[in-house]
Design a protein around this motif. Sequence first.
Motif, PDB file in Angstrom:
ATOM      1  N   SER A  37      33.536  64.029  40.368  1.00  0.00           N
ATOM      2  CA  SER A  37      34.011  62.898  39.566  1.00  0.00           C
ATOM      3  C   SER A  37      34.359  63.339  38.146  1.00  0.00           C
ATOM      4  N   ASN A  38      35.218  62.582  37.490  1.00  0.00           N
ATOM      5  CA  ASN A  38      35.551  62.855  36.087  1.00  0.00           C
ATOM      6  C   ASN A  38      35.963  61.554  35.401  1.00  0.00           C
ATOM      7  N   GLU A  84      40.935  68.007  36.947  1.00  0.00           N
ATOM      8  CA  GLU A  84      41.904  66.955  37.286  1.00  0.00           C
ATOM      9  C   GLU A  84      42.447  66.247  36.040  1.00  0.00           C
ATOM     10  N   HIS A 103      37.080  58.270  37.666  1.00  0.00           N
ATOM     11  CA  HIS A 103      37.310  58.868  38.989  1.00  0.00           C
ATOM     12  C   HIS A 103      35.966  59.158  39.629  1.00  0.00           C
ATOM     13  N   HIS A 105      33.531  59.578  43.539  1.00  0.00           N
ATOM     14  CA  HIS A 105      33.525  60.082  44.924  1.00  0.00           C
ATOM     15  C   HIS A 105      32.472  59.319  45.727  1.00  0.00           C
ATOM     16  N   HIS A 178      38.659  62.556  49.365  1.00  0.00           N
ATOM     17  CA  HIS A 178      38.335  62.946  47.999  1.00  0.00           C
ATOM     18  C   HIS A 178      37.654  61.786  47.254  1.00  0.00           C
TER      19      HIS A 178
HETATM   20 ZN    ZN Z   1      37.392  64.497  42.340  1.00  0.00          ZN
END
Ligand code: ZN
Length: 214
Positions: A37-38, A84, A103, A105, A178
């Motif tokens: 995640s970001n 990303e 973002h 997951h 993803h």
């Molecule tokens: Zn990711």
Amino acid sequence: MDSAASYDPQALRDRAAQLIANVRELSQLGWTPATSSNFSARLDAGHAAITVSGRDKGRLVEDDIMVVDFDGRAVGSAHRPSAETLLHTQLYRRFDDVGCILHTHSRHQTVASRLFAGPGHVRLEGYELLKAFRGNETHETAIDVPVLPNSQHMPTLAAQVDALLDRGPMWGYLIDGHGLYAWGRDMAEARRHLEAFDFLLGCELEIRRLAVAR
Ligand SMILES: [Zn+2]
Ligand SMILES: CSC[C@@H](O)[C@@H](O)C(=O)COP(=O)(O)O
């Protein structure tokens, strides 16, 4: 250090504190497994605060948040920004009113992305919670959440996202196998969108599970 700091350091501290607190909560939900995640927040017209690549998102500290310009270059930091980053900066560059990008997951997101990769979208229709998305005022509507093929080549993914954005407003998309990207004008709106997507994807999965069990 790639370029001189040219952002407001107090704005960075404020965004970092907000990112750390919110991401910890998302992580406690199990939405950021194994350092995935970001997360980012706009600082100004040319900079965003974003998570450093590879950090444990459940235990972020100030040093895990850095600044990038909208070309994805580190500003005032020797750290490597999220792998990303381009998927964040493309939105800040394109839309002045995007202020925060999340973002994650989660299991719902990942399973739904696999199940709906074939059709290329998940239709969410008739739910009261559709009103959580900016611009929706009734449950009598539908949105198609796009599912993109996964890629480690960010320009390929970014080009696909740009093509989707050309078709009209949207608040998020899935990447196959993803996770989910969601965004909003600020943290509160981005979180509302993220949580609505996750809840509704969970509903779609549960409906299918129950139908199979019947
Ligand atoms: Zn990711
Ligand atoms: C740990 S696997 C997940 C990563 O490949 C990626 O998808 C991700 O979400 C986190 O990458 P990061 O570079 O830490 O921002």
